[in-house]
Design an enzyme around this catalytic site. Structure first.
Site, PDB file in Angstrom:
ATOM      1  N   HIS A  67       0.855  -1.342   0.001  1.00 46.94           N
ATOM      2  CA  HIS A  67      -0.046   0.019   0.036  1.00 46.94           C
ATOM      3  C   HIS A  67       0.695   1.288  -0.261  1.00 46.94           C
ATOM      4  O   HIS A  67       0.127   2.541   0.071  1.00 46.94           O
ATOM      5  CB  HIS A  67      -1.188   0.051   1.043  1.00 46.94           C
ATOM      6  CG  HIS A  67      -2.253  -0.802   0.932  1.00 46.94           C
ATOM      7  ND1 HIS A  67      -3.501  -0.202   0.339  1.00 46.94           N
ATOM      8  CD2 HIS A  67      -2.566  -2.090   1.141  1.00 46.94           C
ATOM      9  CE1 HIS A  67      -4.254  -0.975   0.209  1.00 46.94           C
ATOM     10  NE2 HIS A  67      -3.792  -2.107   0.428  1.00 46.94           N
ATOM     11  N   ASP A 120      -7.249   4.619   9.018  1.00 40.99           N
ATOM     12  CA  ASP A 120      -8.800   4.648   8.640  1.00 40.99           C
ATOM     13  C   ASP A 120      -9.043   3.486   7.781  1.00 40.99           C
ATOM     14  O   ASP A 120     -10.074   2.928   7.399  1.00 40.99           O
ATOM     15  CB  ASP A 120      -8.976   5.690   7.813  1.00 40.99           C
ATOM     16  CG  ASP A 120      -9.116   7.184   8.341  1.00 40.99           C
ATOM     17  OD1 ASP A 120      -9.543   7.023   9.445  1.00 40.99           O
ATOM     18  OD2 ASP A 120      -8.665   8.029   7.870  1.00 40.99           O
ATOM     19  N   GLU A 162     -12.595  13.637  12.360  1.00 40.76           N
ATOM     20  CA  GLU A 162     -12.142  13.808  11.239  1.00 40.76           C
ATOM     21  C   GLU A 162     -12.771  14.776  10.449  1.00 40.76           C
ATOM     22  O   GLU A 162     -13.934  14.873  10.222  1.00 40.76           O
ATOM     23  CB  GLU A 162     -11.720  12.551  10.502  1.00 40.76           C
ATOM     24  CG  GLU A 162     -10.644  11.562  10.717  1.00 40.76           C
ATOM     25  CD  GLU A 162     -10.094  10.604   9.791  1.00 40.76           C
ATOM     26  OE1 GLU A 162     -10.629  10.598   8.557  1.00 40.76           O
ATOM     27  OE2 GLU A 162      -9.553   9.846  10.167  1.00 40.76           O
TER      28      GLU A 162
END
Length: 499
Positions: A88, A153, A263
């Protein structure tokens, strides 16, 4: 196809350097077939492609130790090595062109590398293999009624990967990044030494590896702080049209500590309003947000969560109501849900289904000092973002508390008490990436010209000078740690810091 001569040289070094000590498994675990090479030559960003000579699928941590020893002890031609978790990274940070990529997932035992314990001095904690995913840490922890306190997240990332960066999300204002919630590490250094370290034992390696971008060693185990897991999450999305009220409310929320997650998001064009068509809200809500966006052309959203369990279920309505009373969102533009903890933490789901191969993700993540966010708004949010016509992906903007970060760790933040995380999470076809890259460079250029001392998170720099500027006062100790733990500069060449 990989260069067979280079590959043969690597294999020869492995066998020659350690004819007696080198396990047979390490050579059995080295692959050079096109599928293995192709997977290790790409990442989530789909922007950088570097072909390794070989890929190691380790059967044990000792395989990693022996691989590094074979490189660092070859006095003539060491080869580079990069650990790859779930791929990632977005700028080739987990690649090793011409070297060897270590596929850490080969060590995973589907959560079998996670052990929950308790001690009088430490409380509850989990010993977790660096290759394990946070989704599995959550699953195993909940079997004991426990969970980590700080998250990203997206949960389908490896523990070693996020700890090599920092690991942030909307819980970080309260508990700090994931690197602030680690008690102990096992790290294989660039010398091929497997070292256990903590704040009080081999502390230079401990602080260096946390946020160290893989430069000092490969994290093979982390001892993670656990706490009692809440049962449910009261979750709300609030809409703002005024930037000052949006940031003022976020700062109020992180300073009062009344909530568990905060957030902020930017709603930058009509396409981004489609995210409201979900189980979170009805199609009519999406229509309302879209209409409001057409009026203002830039909206802001705060996602706010408060956890609770059976003992506090009778008071959650009142407590959540008190939090909302202090906020200045647009009346009527509040959307609520009440979900199990797992549903909230795993809200992004598992995106690793092959679709990322069709997209490019030229992301830019910045830490912006609080004192300059209005200058940043004037230059970027108000004047640059509305001109970005391509599908923007997701834009995140929320504050963090510097006091929750340990300055001894390698991760860097702006030198202010509060700073904002901006995530420009662009997504588009590979042939569109130049448009986003130009936009990112314009943002960085504006900050440079305006004297806004931003720091990149998940950093990507092209020159040694830029890396020195990035680390600032930490550069000297970062360089010293590199010479101590990876003197031949074998590890993580894709970061482009020393290679």
């Amino acid at each position: 196809m990989p260069n067979i001569l280079i590959l043969s040289s690597i294999l020869s070094l492995l066998i020659t350097a350690y004819p007696n000590a080198l396990p047979t498994d390490i050579t059995n675990g080295i692959r050079t077939d096109p599928d293995a090479i192709r997977a290790a030559s790409n990442d989530y960003g789909n922007l950088v492609h570097q072909v390794p000579s070989a890929v190691l699928y380790p059967s044990s941590i000792n395989d990693i130790v022996e691989l590094i020893k074979a490189s660092c002890c070859n006095y003539s031609t060491p080869f580079t090595i990069a650990a790859r978790g779930r791929g990632h990274s977005v700028r080739g940070q987990a690649m090793a062109g011409g070297g060897v990529v270590v596929e850490m997932a080969a060590l995973s035992r589907n959560g079998g590398g996670i052990r929950v314990s308790w001690s009088r001095s430490l409380g509850y904690y989990a010993d977790v293999g660096g290759e394990e995913m946070w989704a599995d840490v959550l699953r195993v922890g909940l079997e004991h009624g426990l969970a980590p306190v700080s998250w990203t997240d997206y949960l389908y990332l490896t523990v070693g990967g996020t700890l090599s960066n920092a690991g942030i999300s909307g819980q970080s204002f309260r508990h700090g990044p994931q690197i602030s919630n680690v008690l102990e590490l096992d790290v294989v250094t660039g010398k091929g030494e497997l070292i256990t370290c903590s704040r009080n034992m081999n502390s230079e390696l401990f602080f260096g590896a946390l946020g160290g971008l893989g430069q000092f060693g490969i994290i093979t185990r982390a001892r993670i702080v656990l706490d009692k897991a809440p049962a449910r999450a009261r979750w709300a999305r609030l809409i703002y049209s005024n930037f000052s009220e949006f940031t003022r409310d976020q700062e109020r929320l992180i300073l009062t500590n009344a909530s568990n997650y905060v957030e902020g998001f930017l709603i930058t064009n009509e396409r981004t309003t489609k995210q409201w068509r979900s189980s979170f809200s009805s199609p009519s809500h999406q229509s309302d947000v879209a209409s409001l966006w057409k009026k203002h052309r830039l909206l802001y959203s705060i996602e706010l969560v408060k956890y609770y369990d059976n003992l506090t279920a009778s008071t959650i309505d009142k407590e959540f109501g008190v939090i909302l009373e202090e906020l200045n969102f647009i009346p009527g533009f509040i959307f609520r849900r009440d979900v199990p903890l797992v549903d909230f933490l795993n809200r992004a789901g598992n995106l690793d289904d092959g679709r990322e191969e069709l997209e490019a993700h030229p992301w830019l993540n910045l830490f912006i000092p609080k004192s300059r966010i209005h200058d940043f708004y004037d230059g970027v949010l108000e004047n640059m973002i509305p001109k970005l016509r391509k599908t923007p992906g997701l834009f995140i903007f929320y504050p963090l508390n510097t006091k929750k970060w340990d300055s001894r760790m390698s991760a860097v933040t702006p030198d202010e008490d509060v700073f904002y995380n901006l995530g420009l999470l662009h997504s588009g076809r590979p042939n569109e990436s130049d448009v986003f890259e130009l936009f990112n460079n314009q943002v960085l250029g504006f900050c440079e010209k305006a004297g806004i001392k931003v720091k990149q998170y998940l950093p990507y720099h092209k020159s040694r000078e830029d890396w020195i500027k990035h680390f600032g006062s930490k550069w000297s100790i970062f360089q010293q740690r590199k010479m101590e733990f990876d003197p031949k500069m074998i590890l993580s060449p894709g970061q482009r810091i020393f290679n």
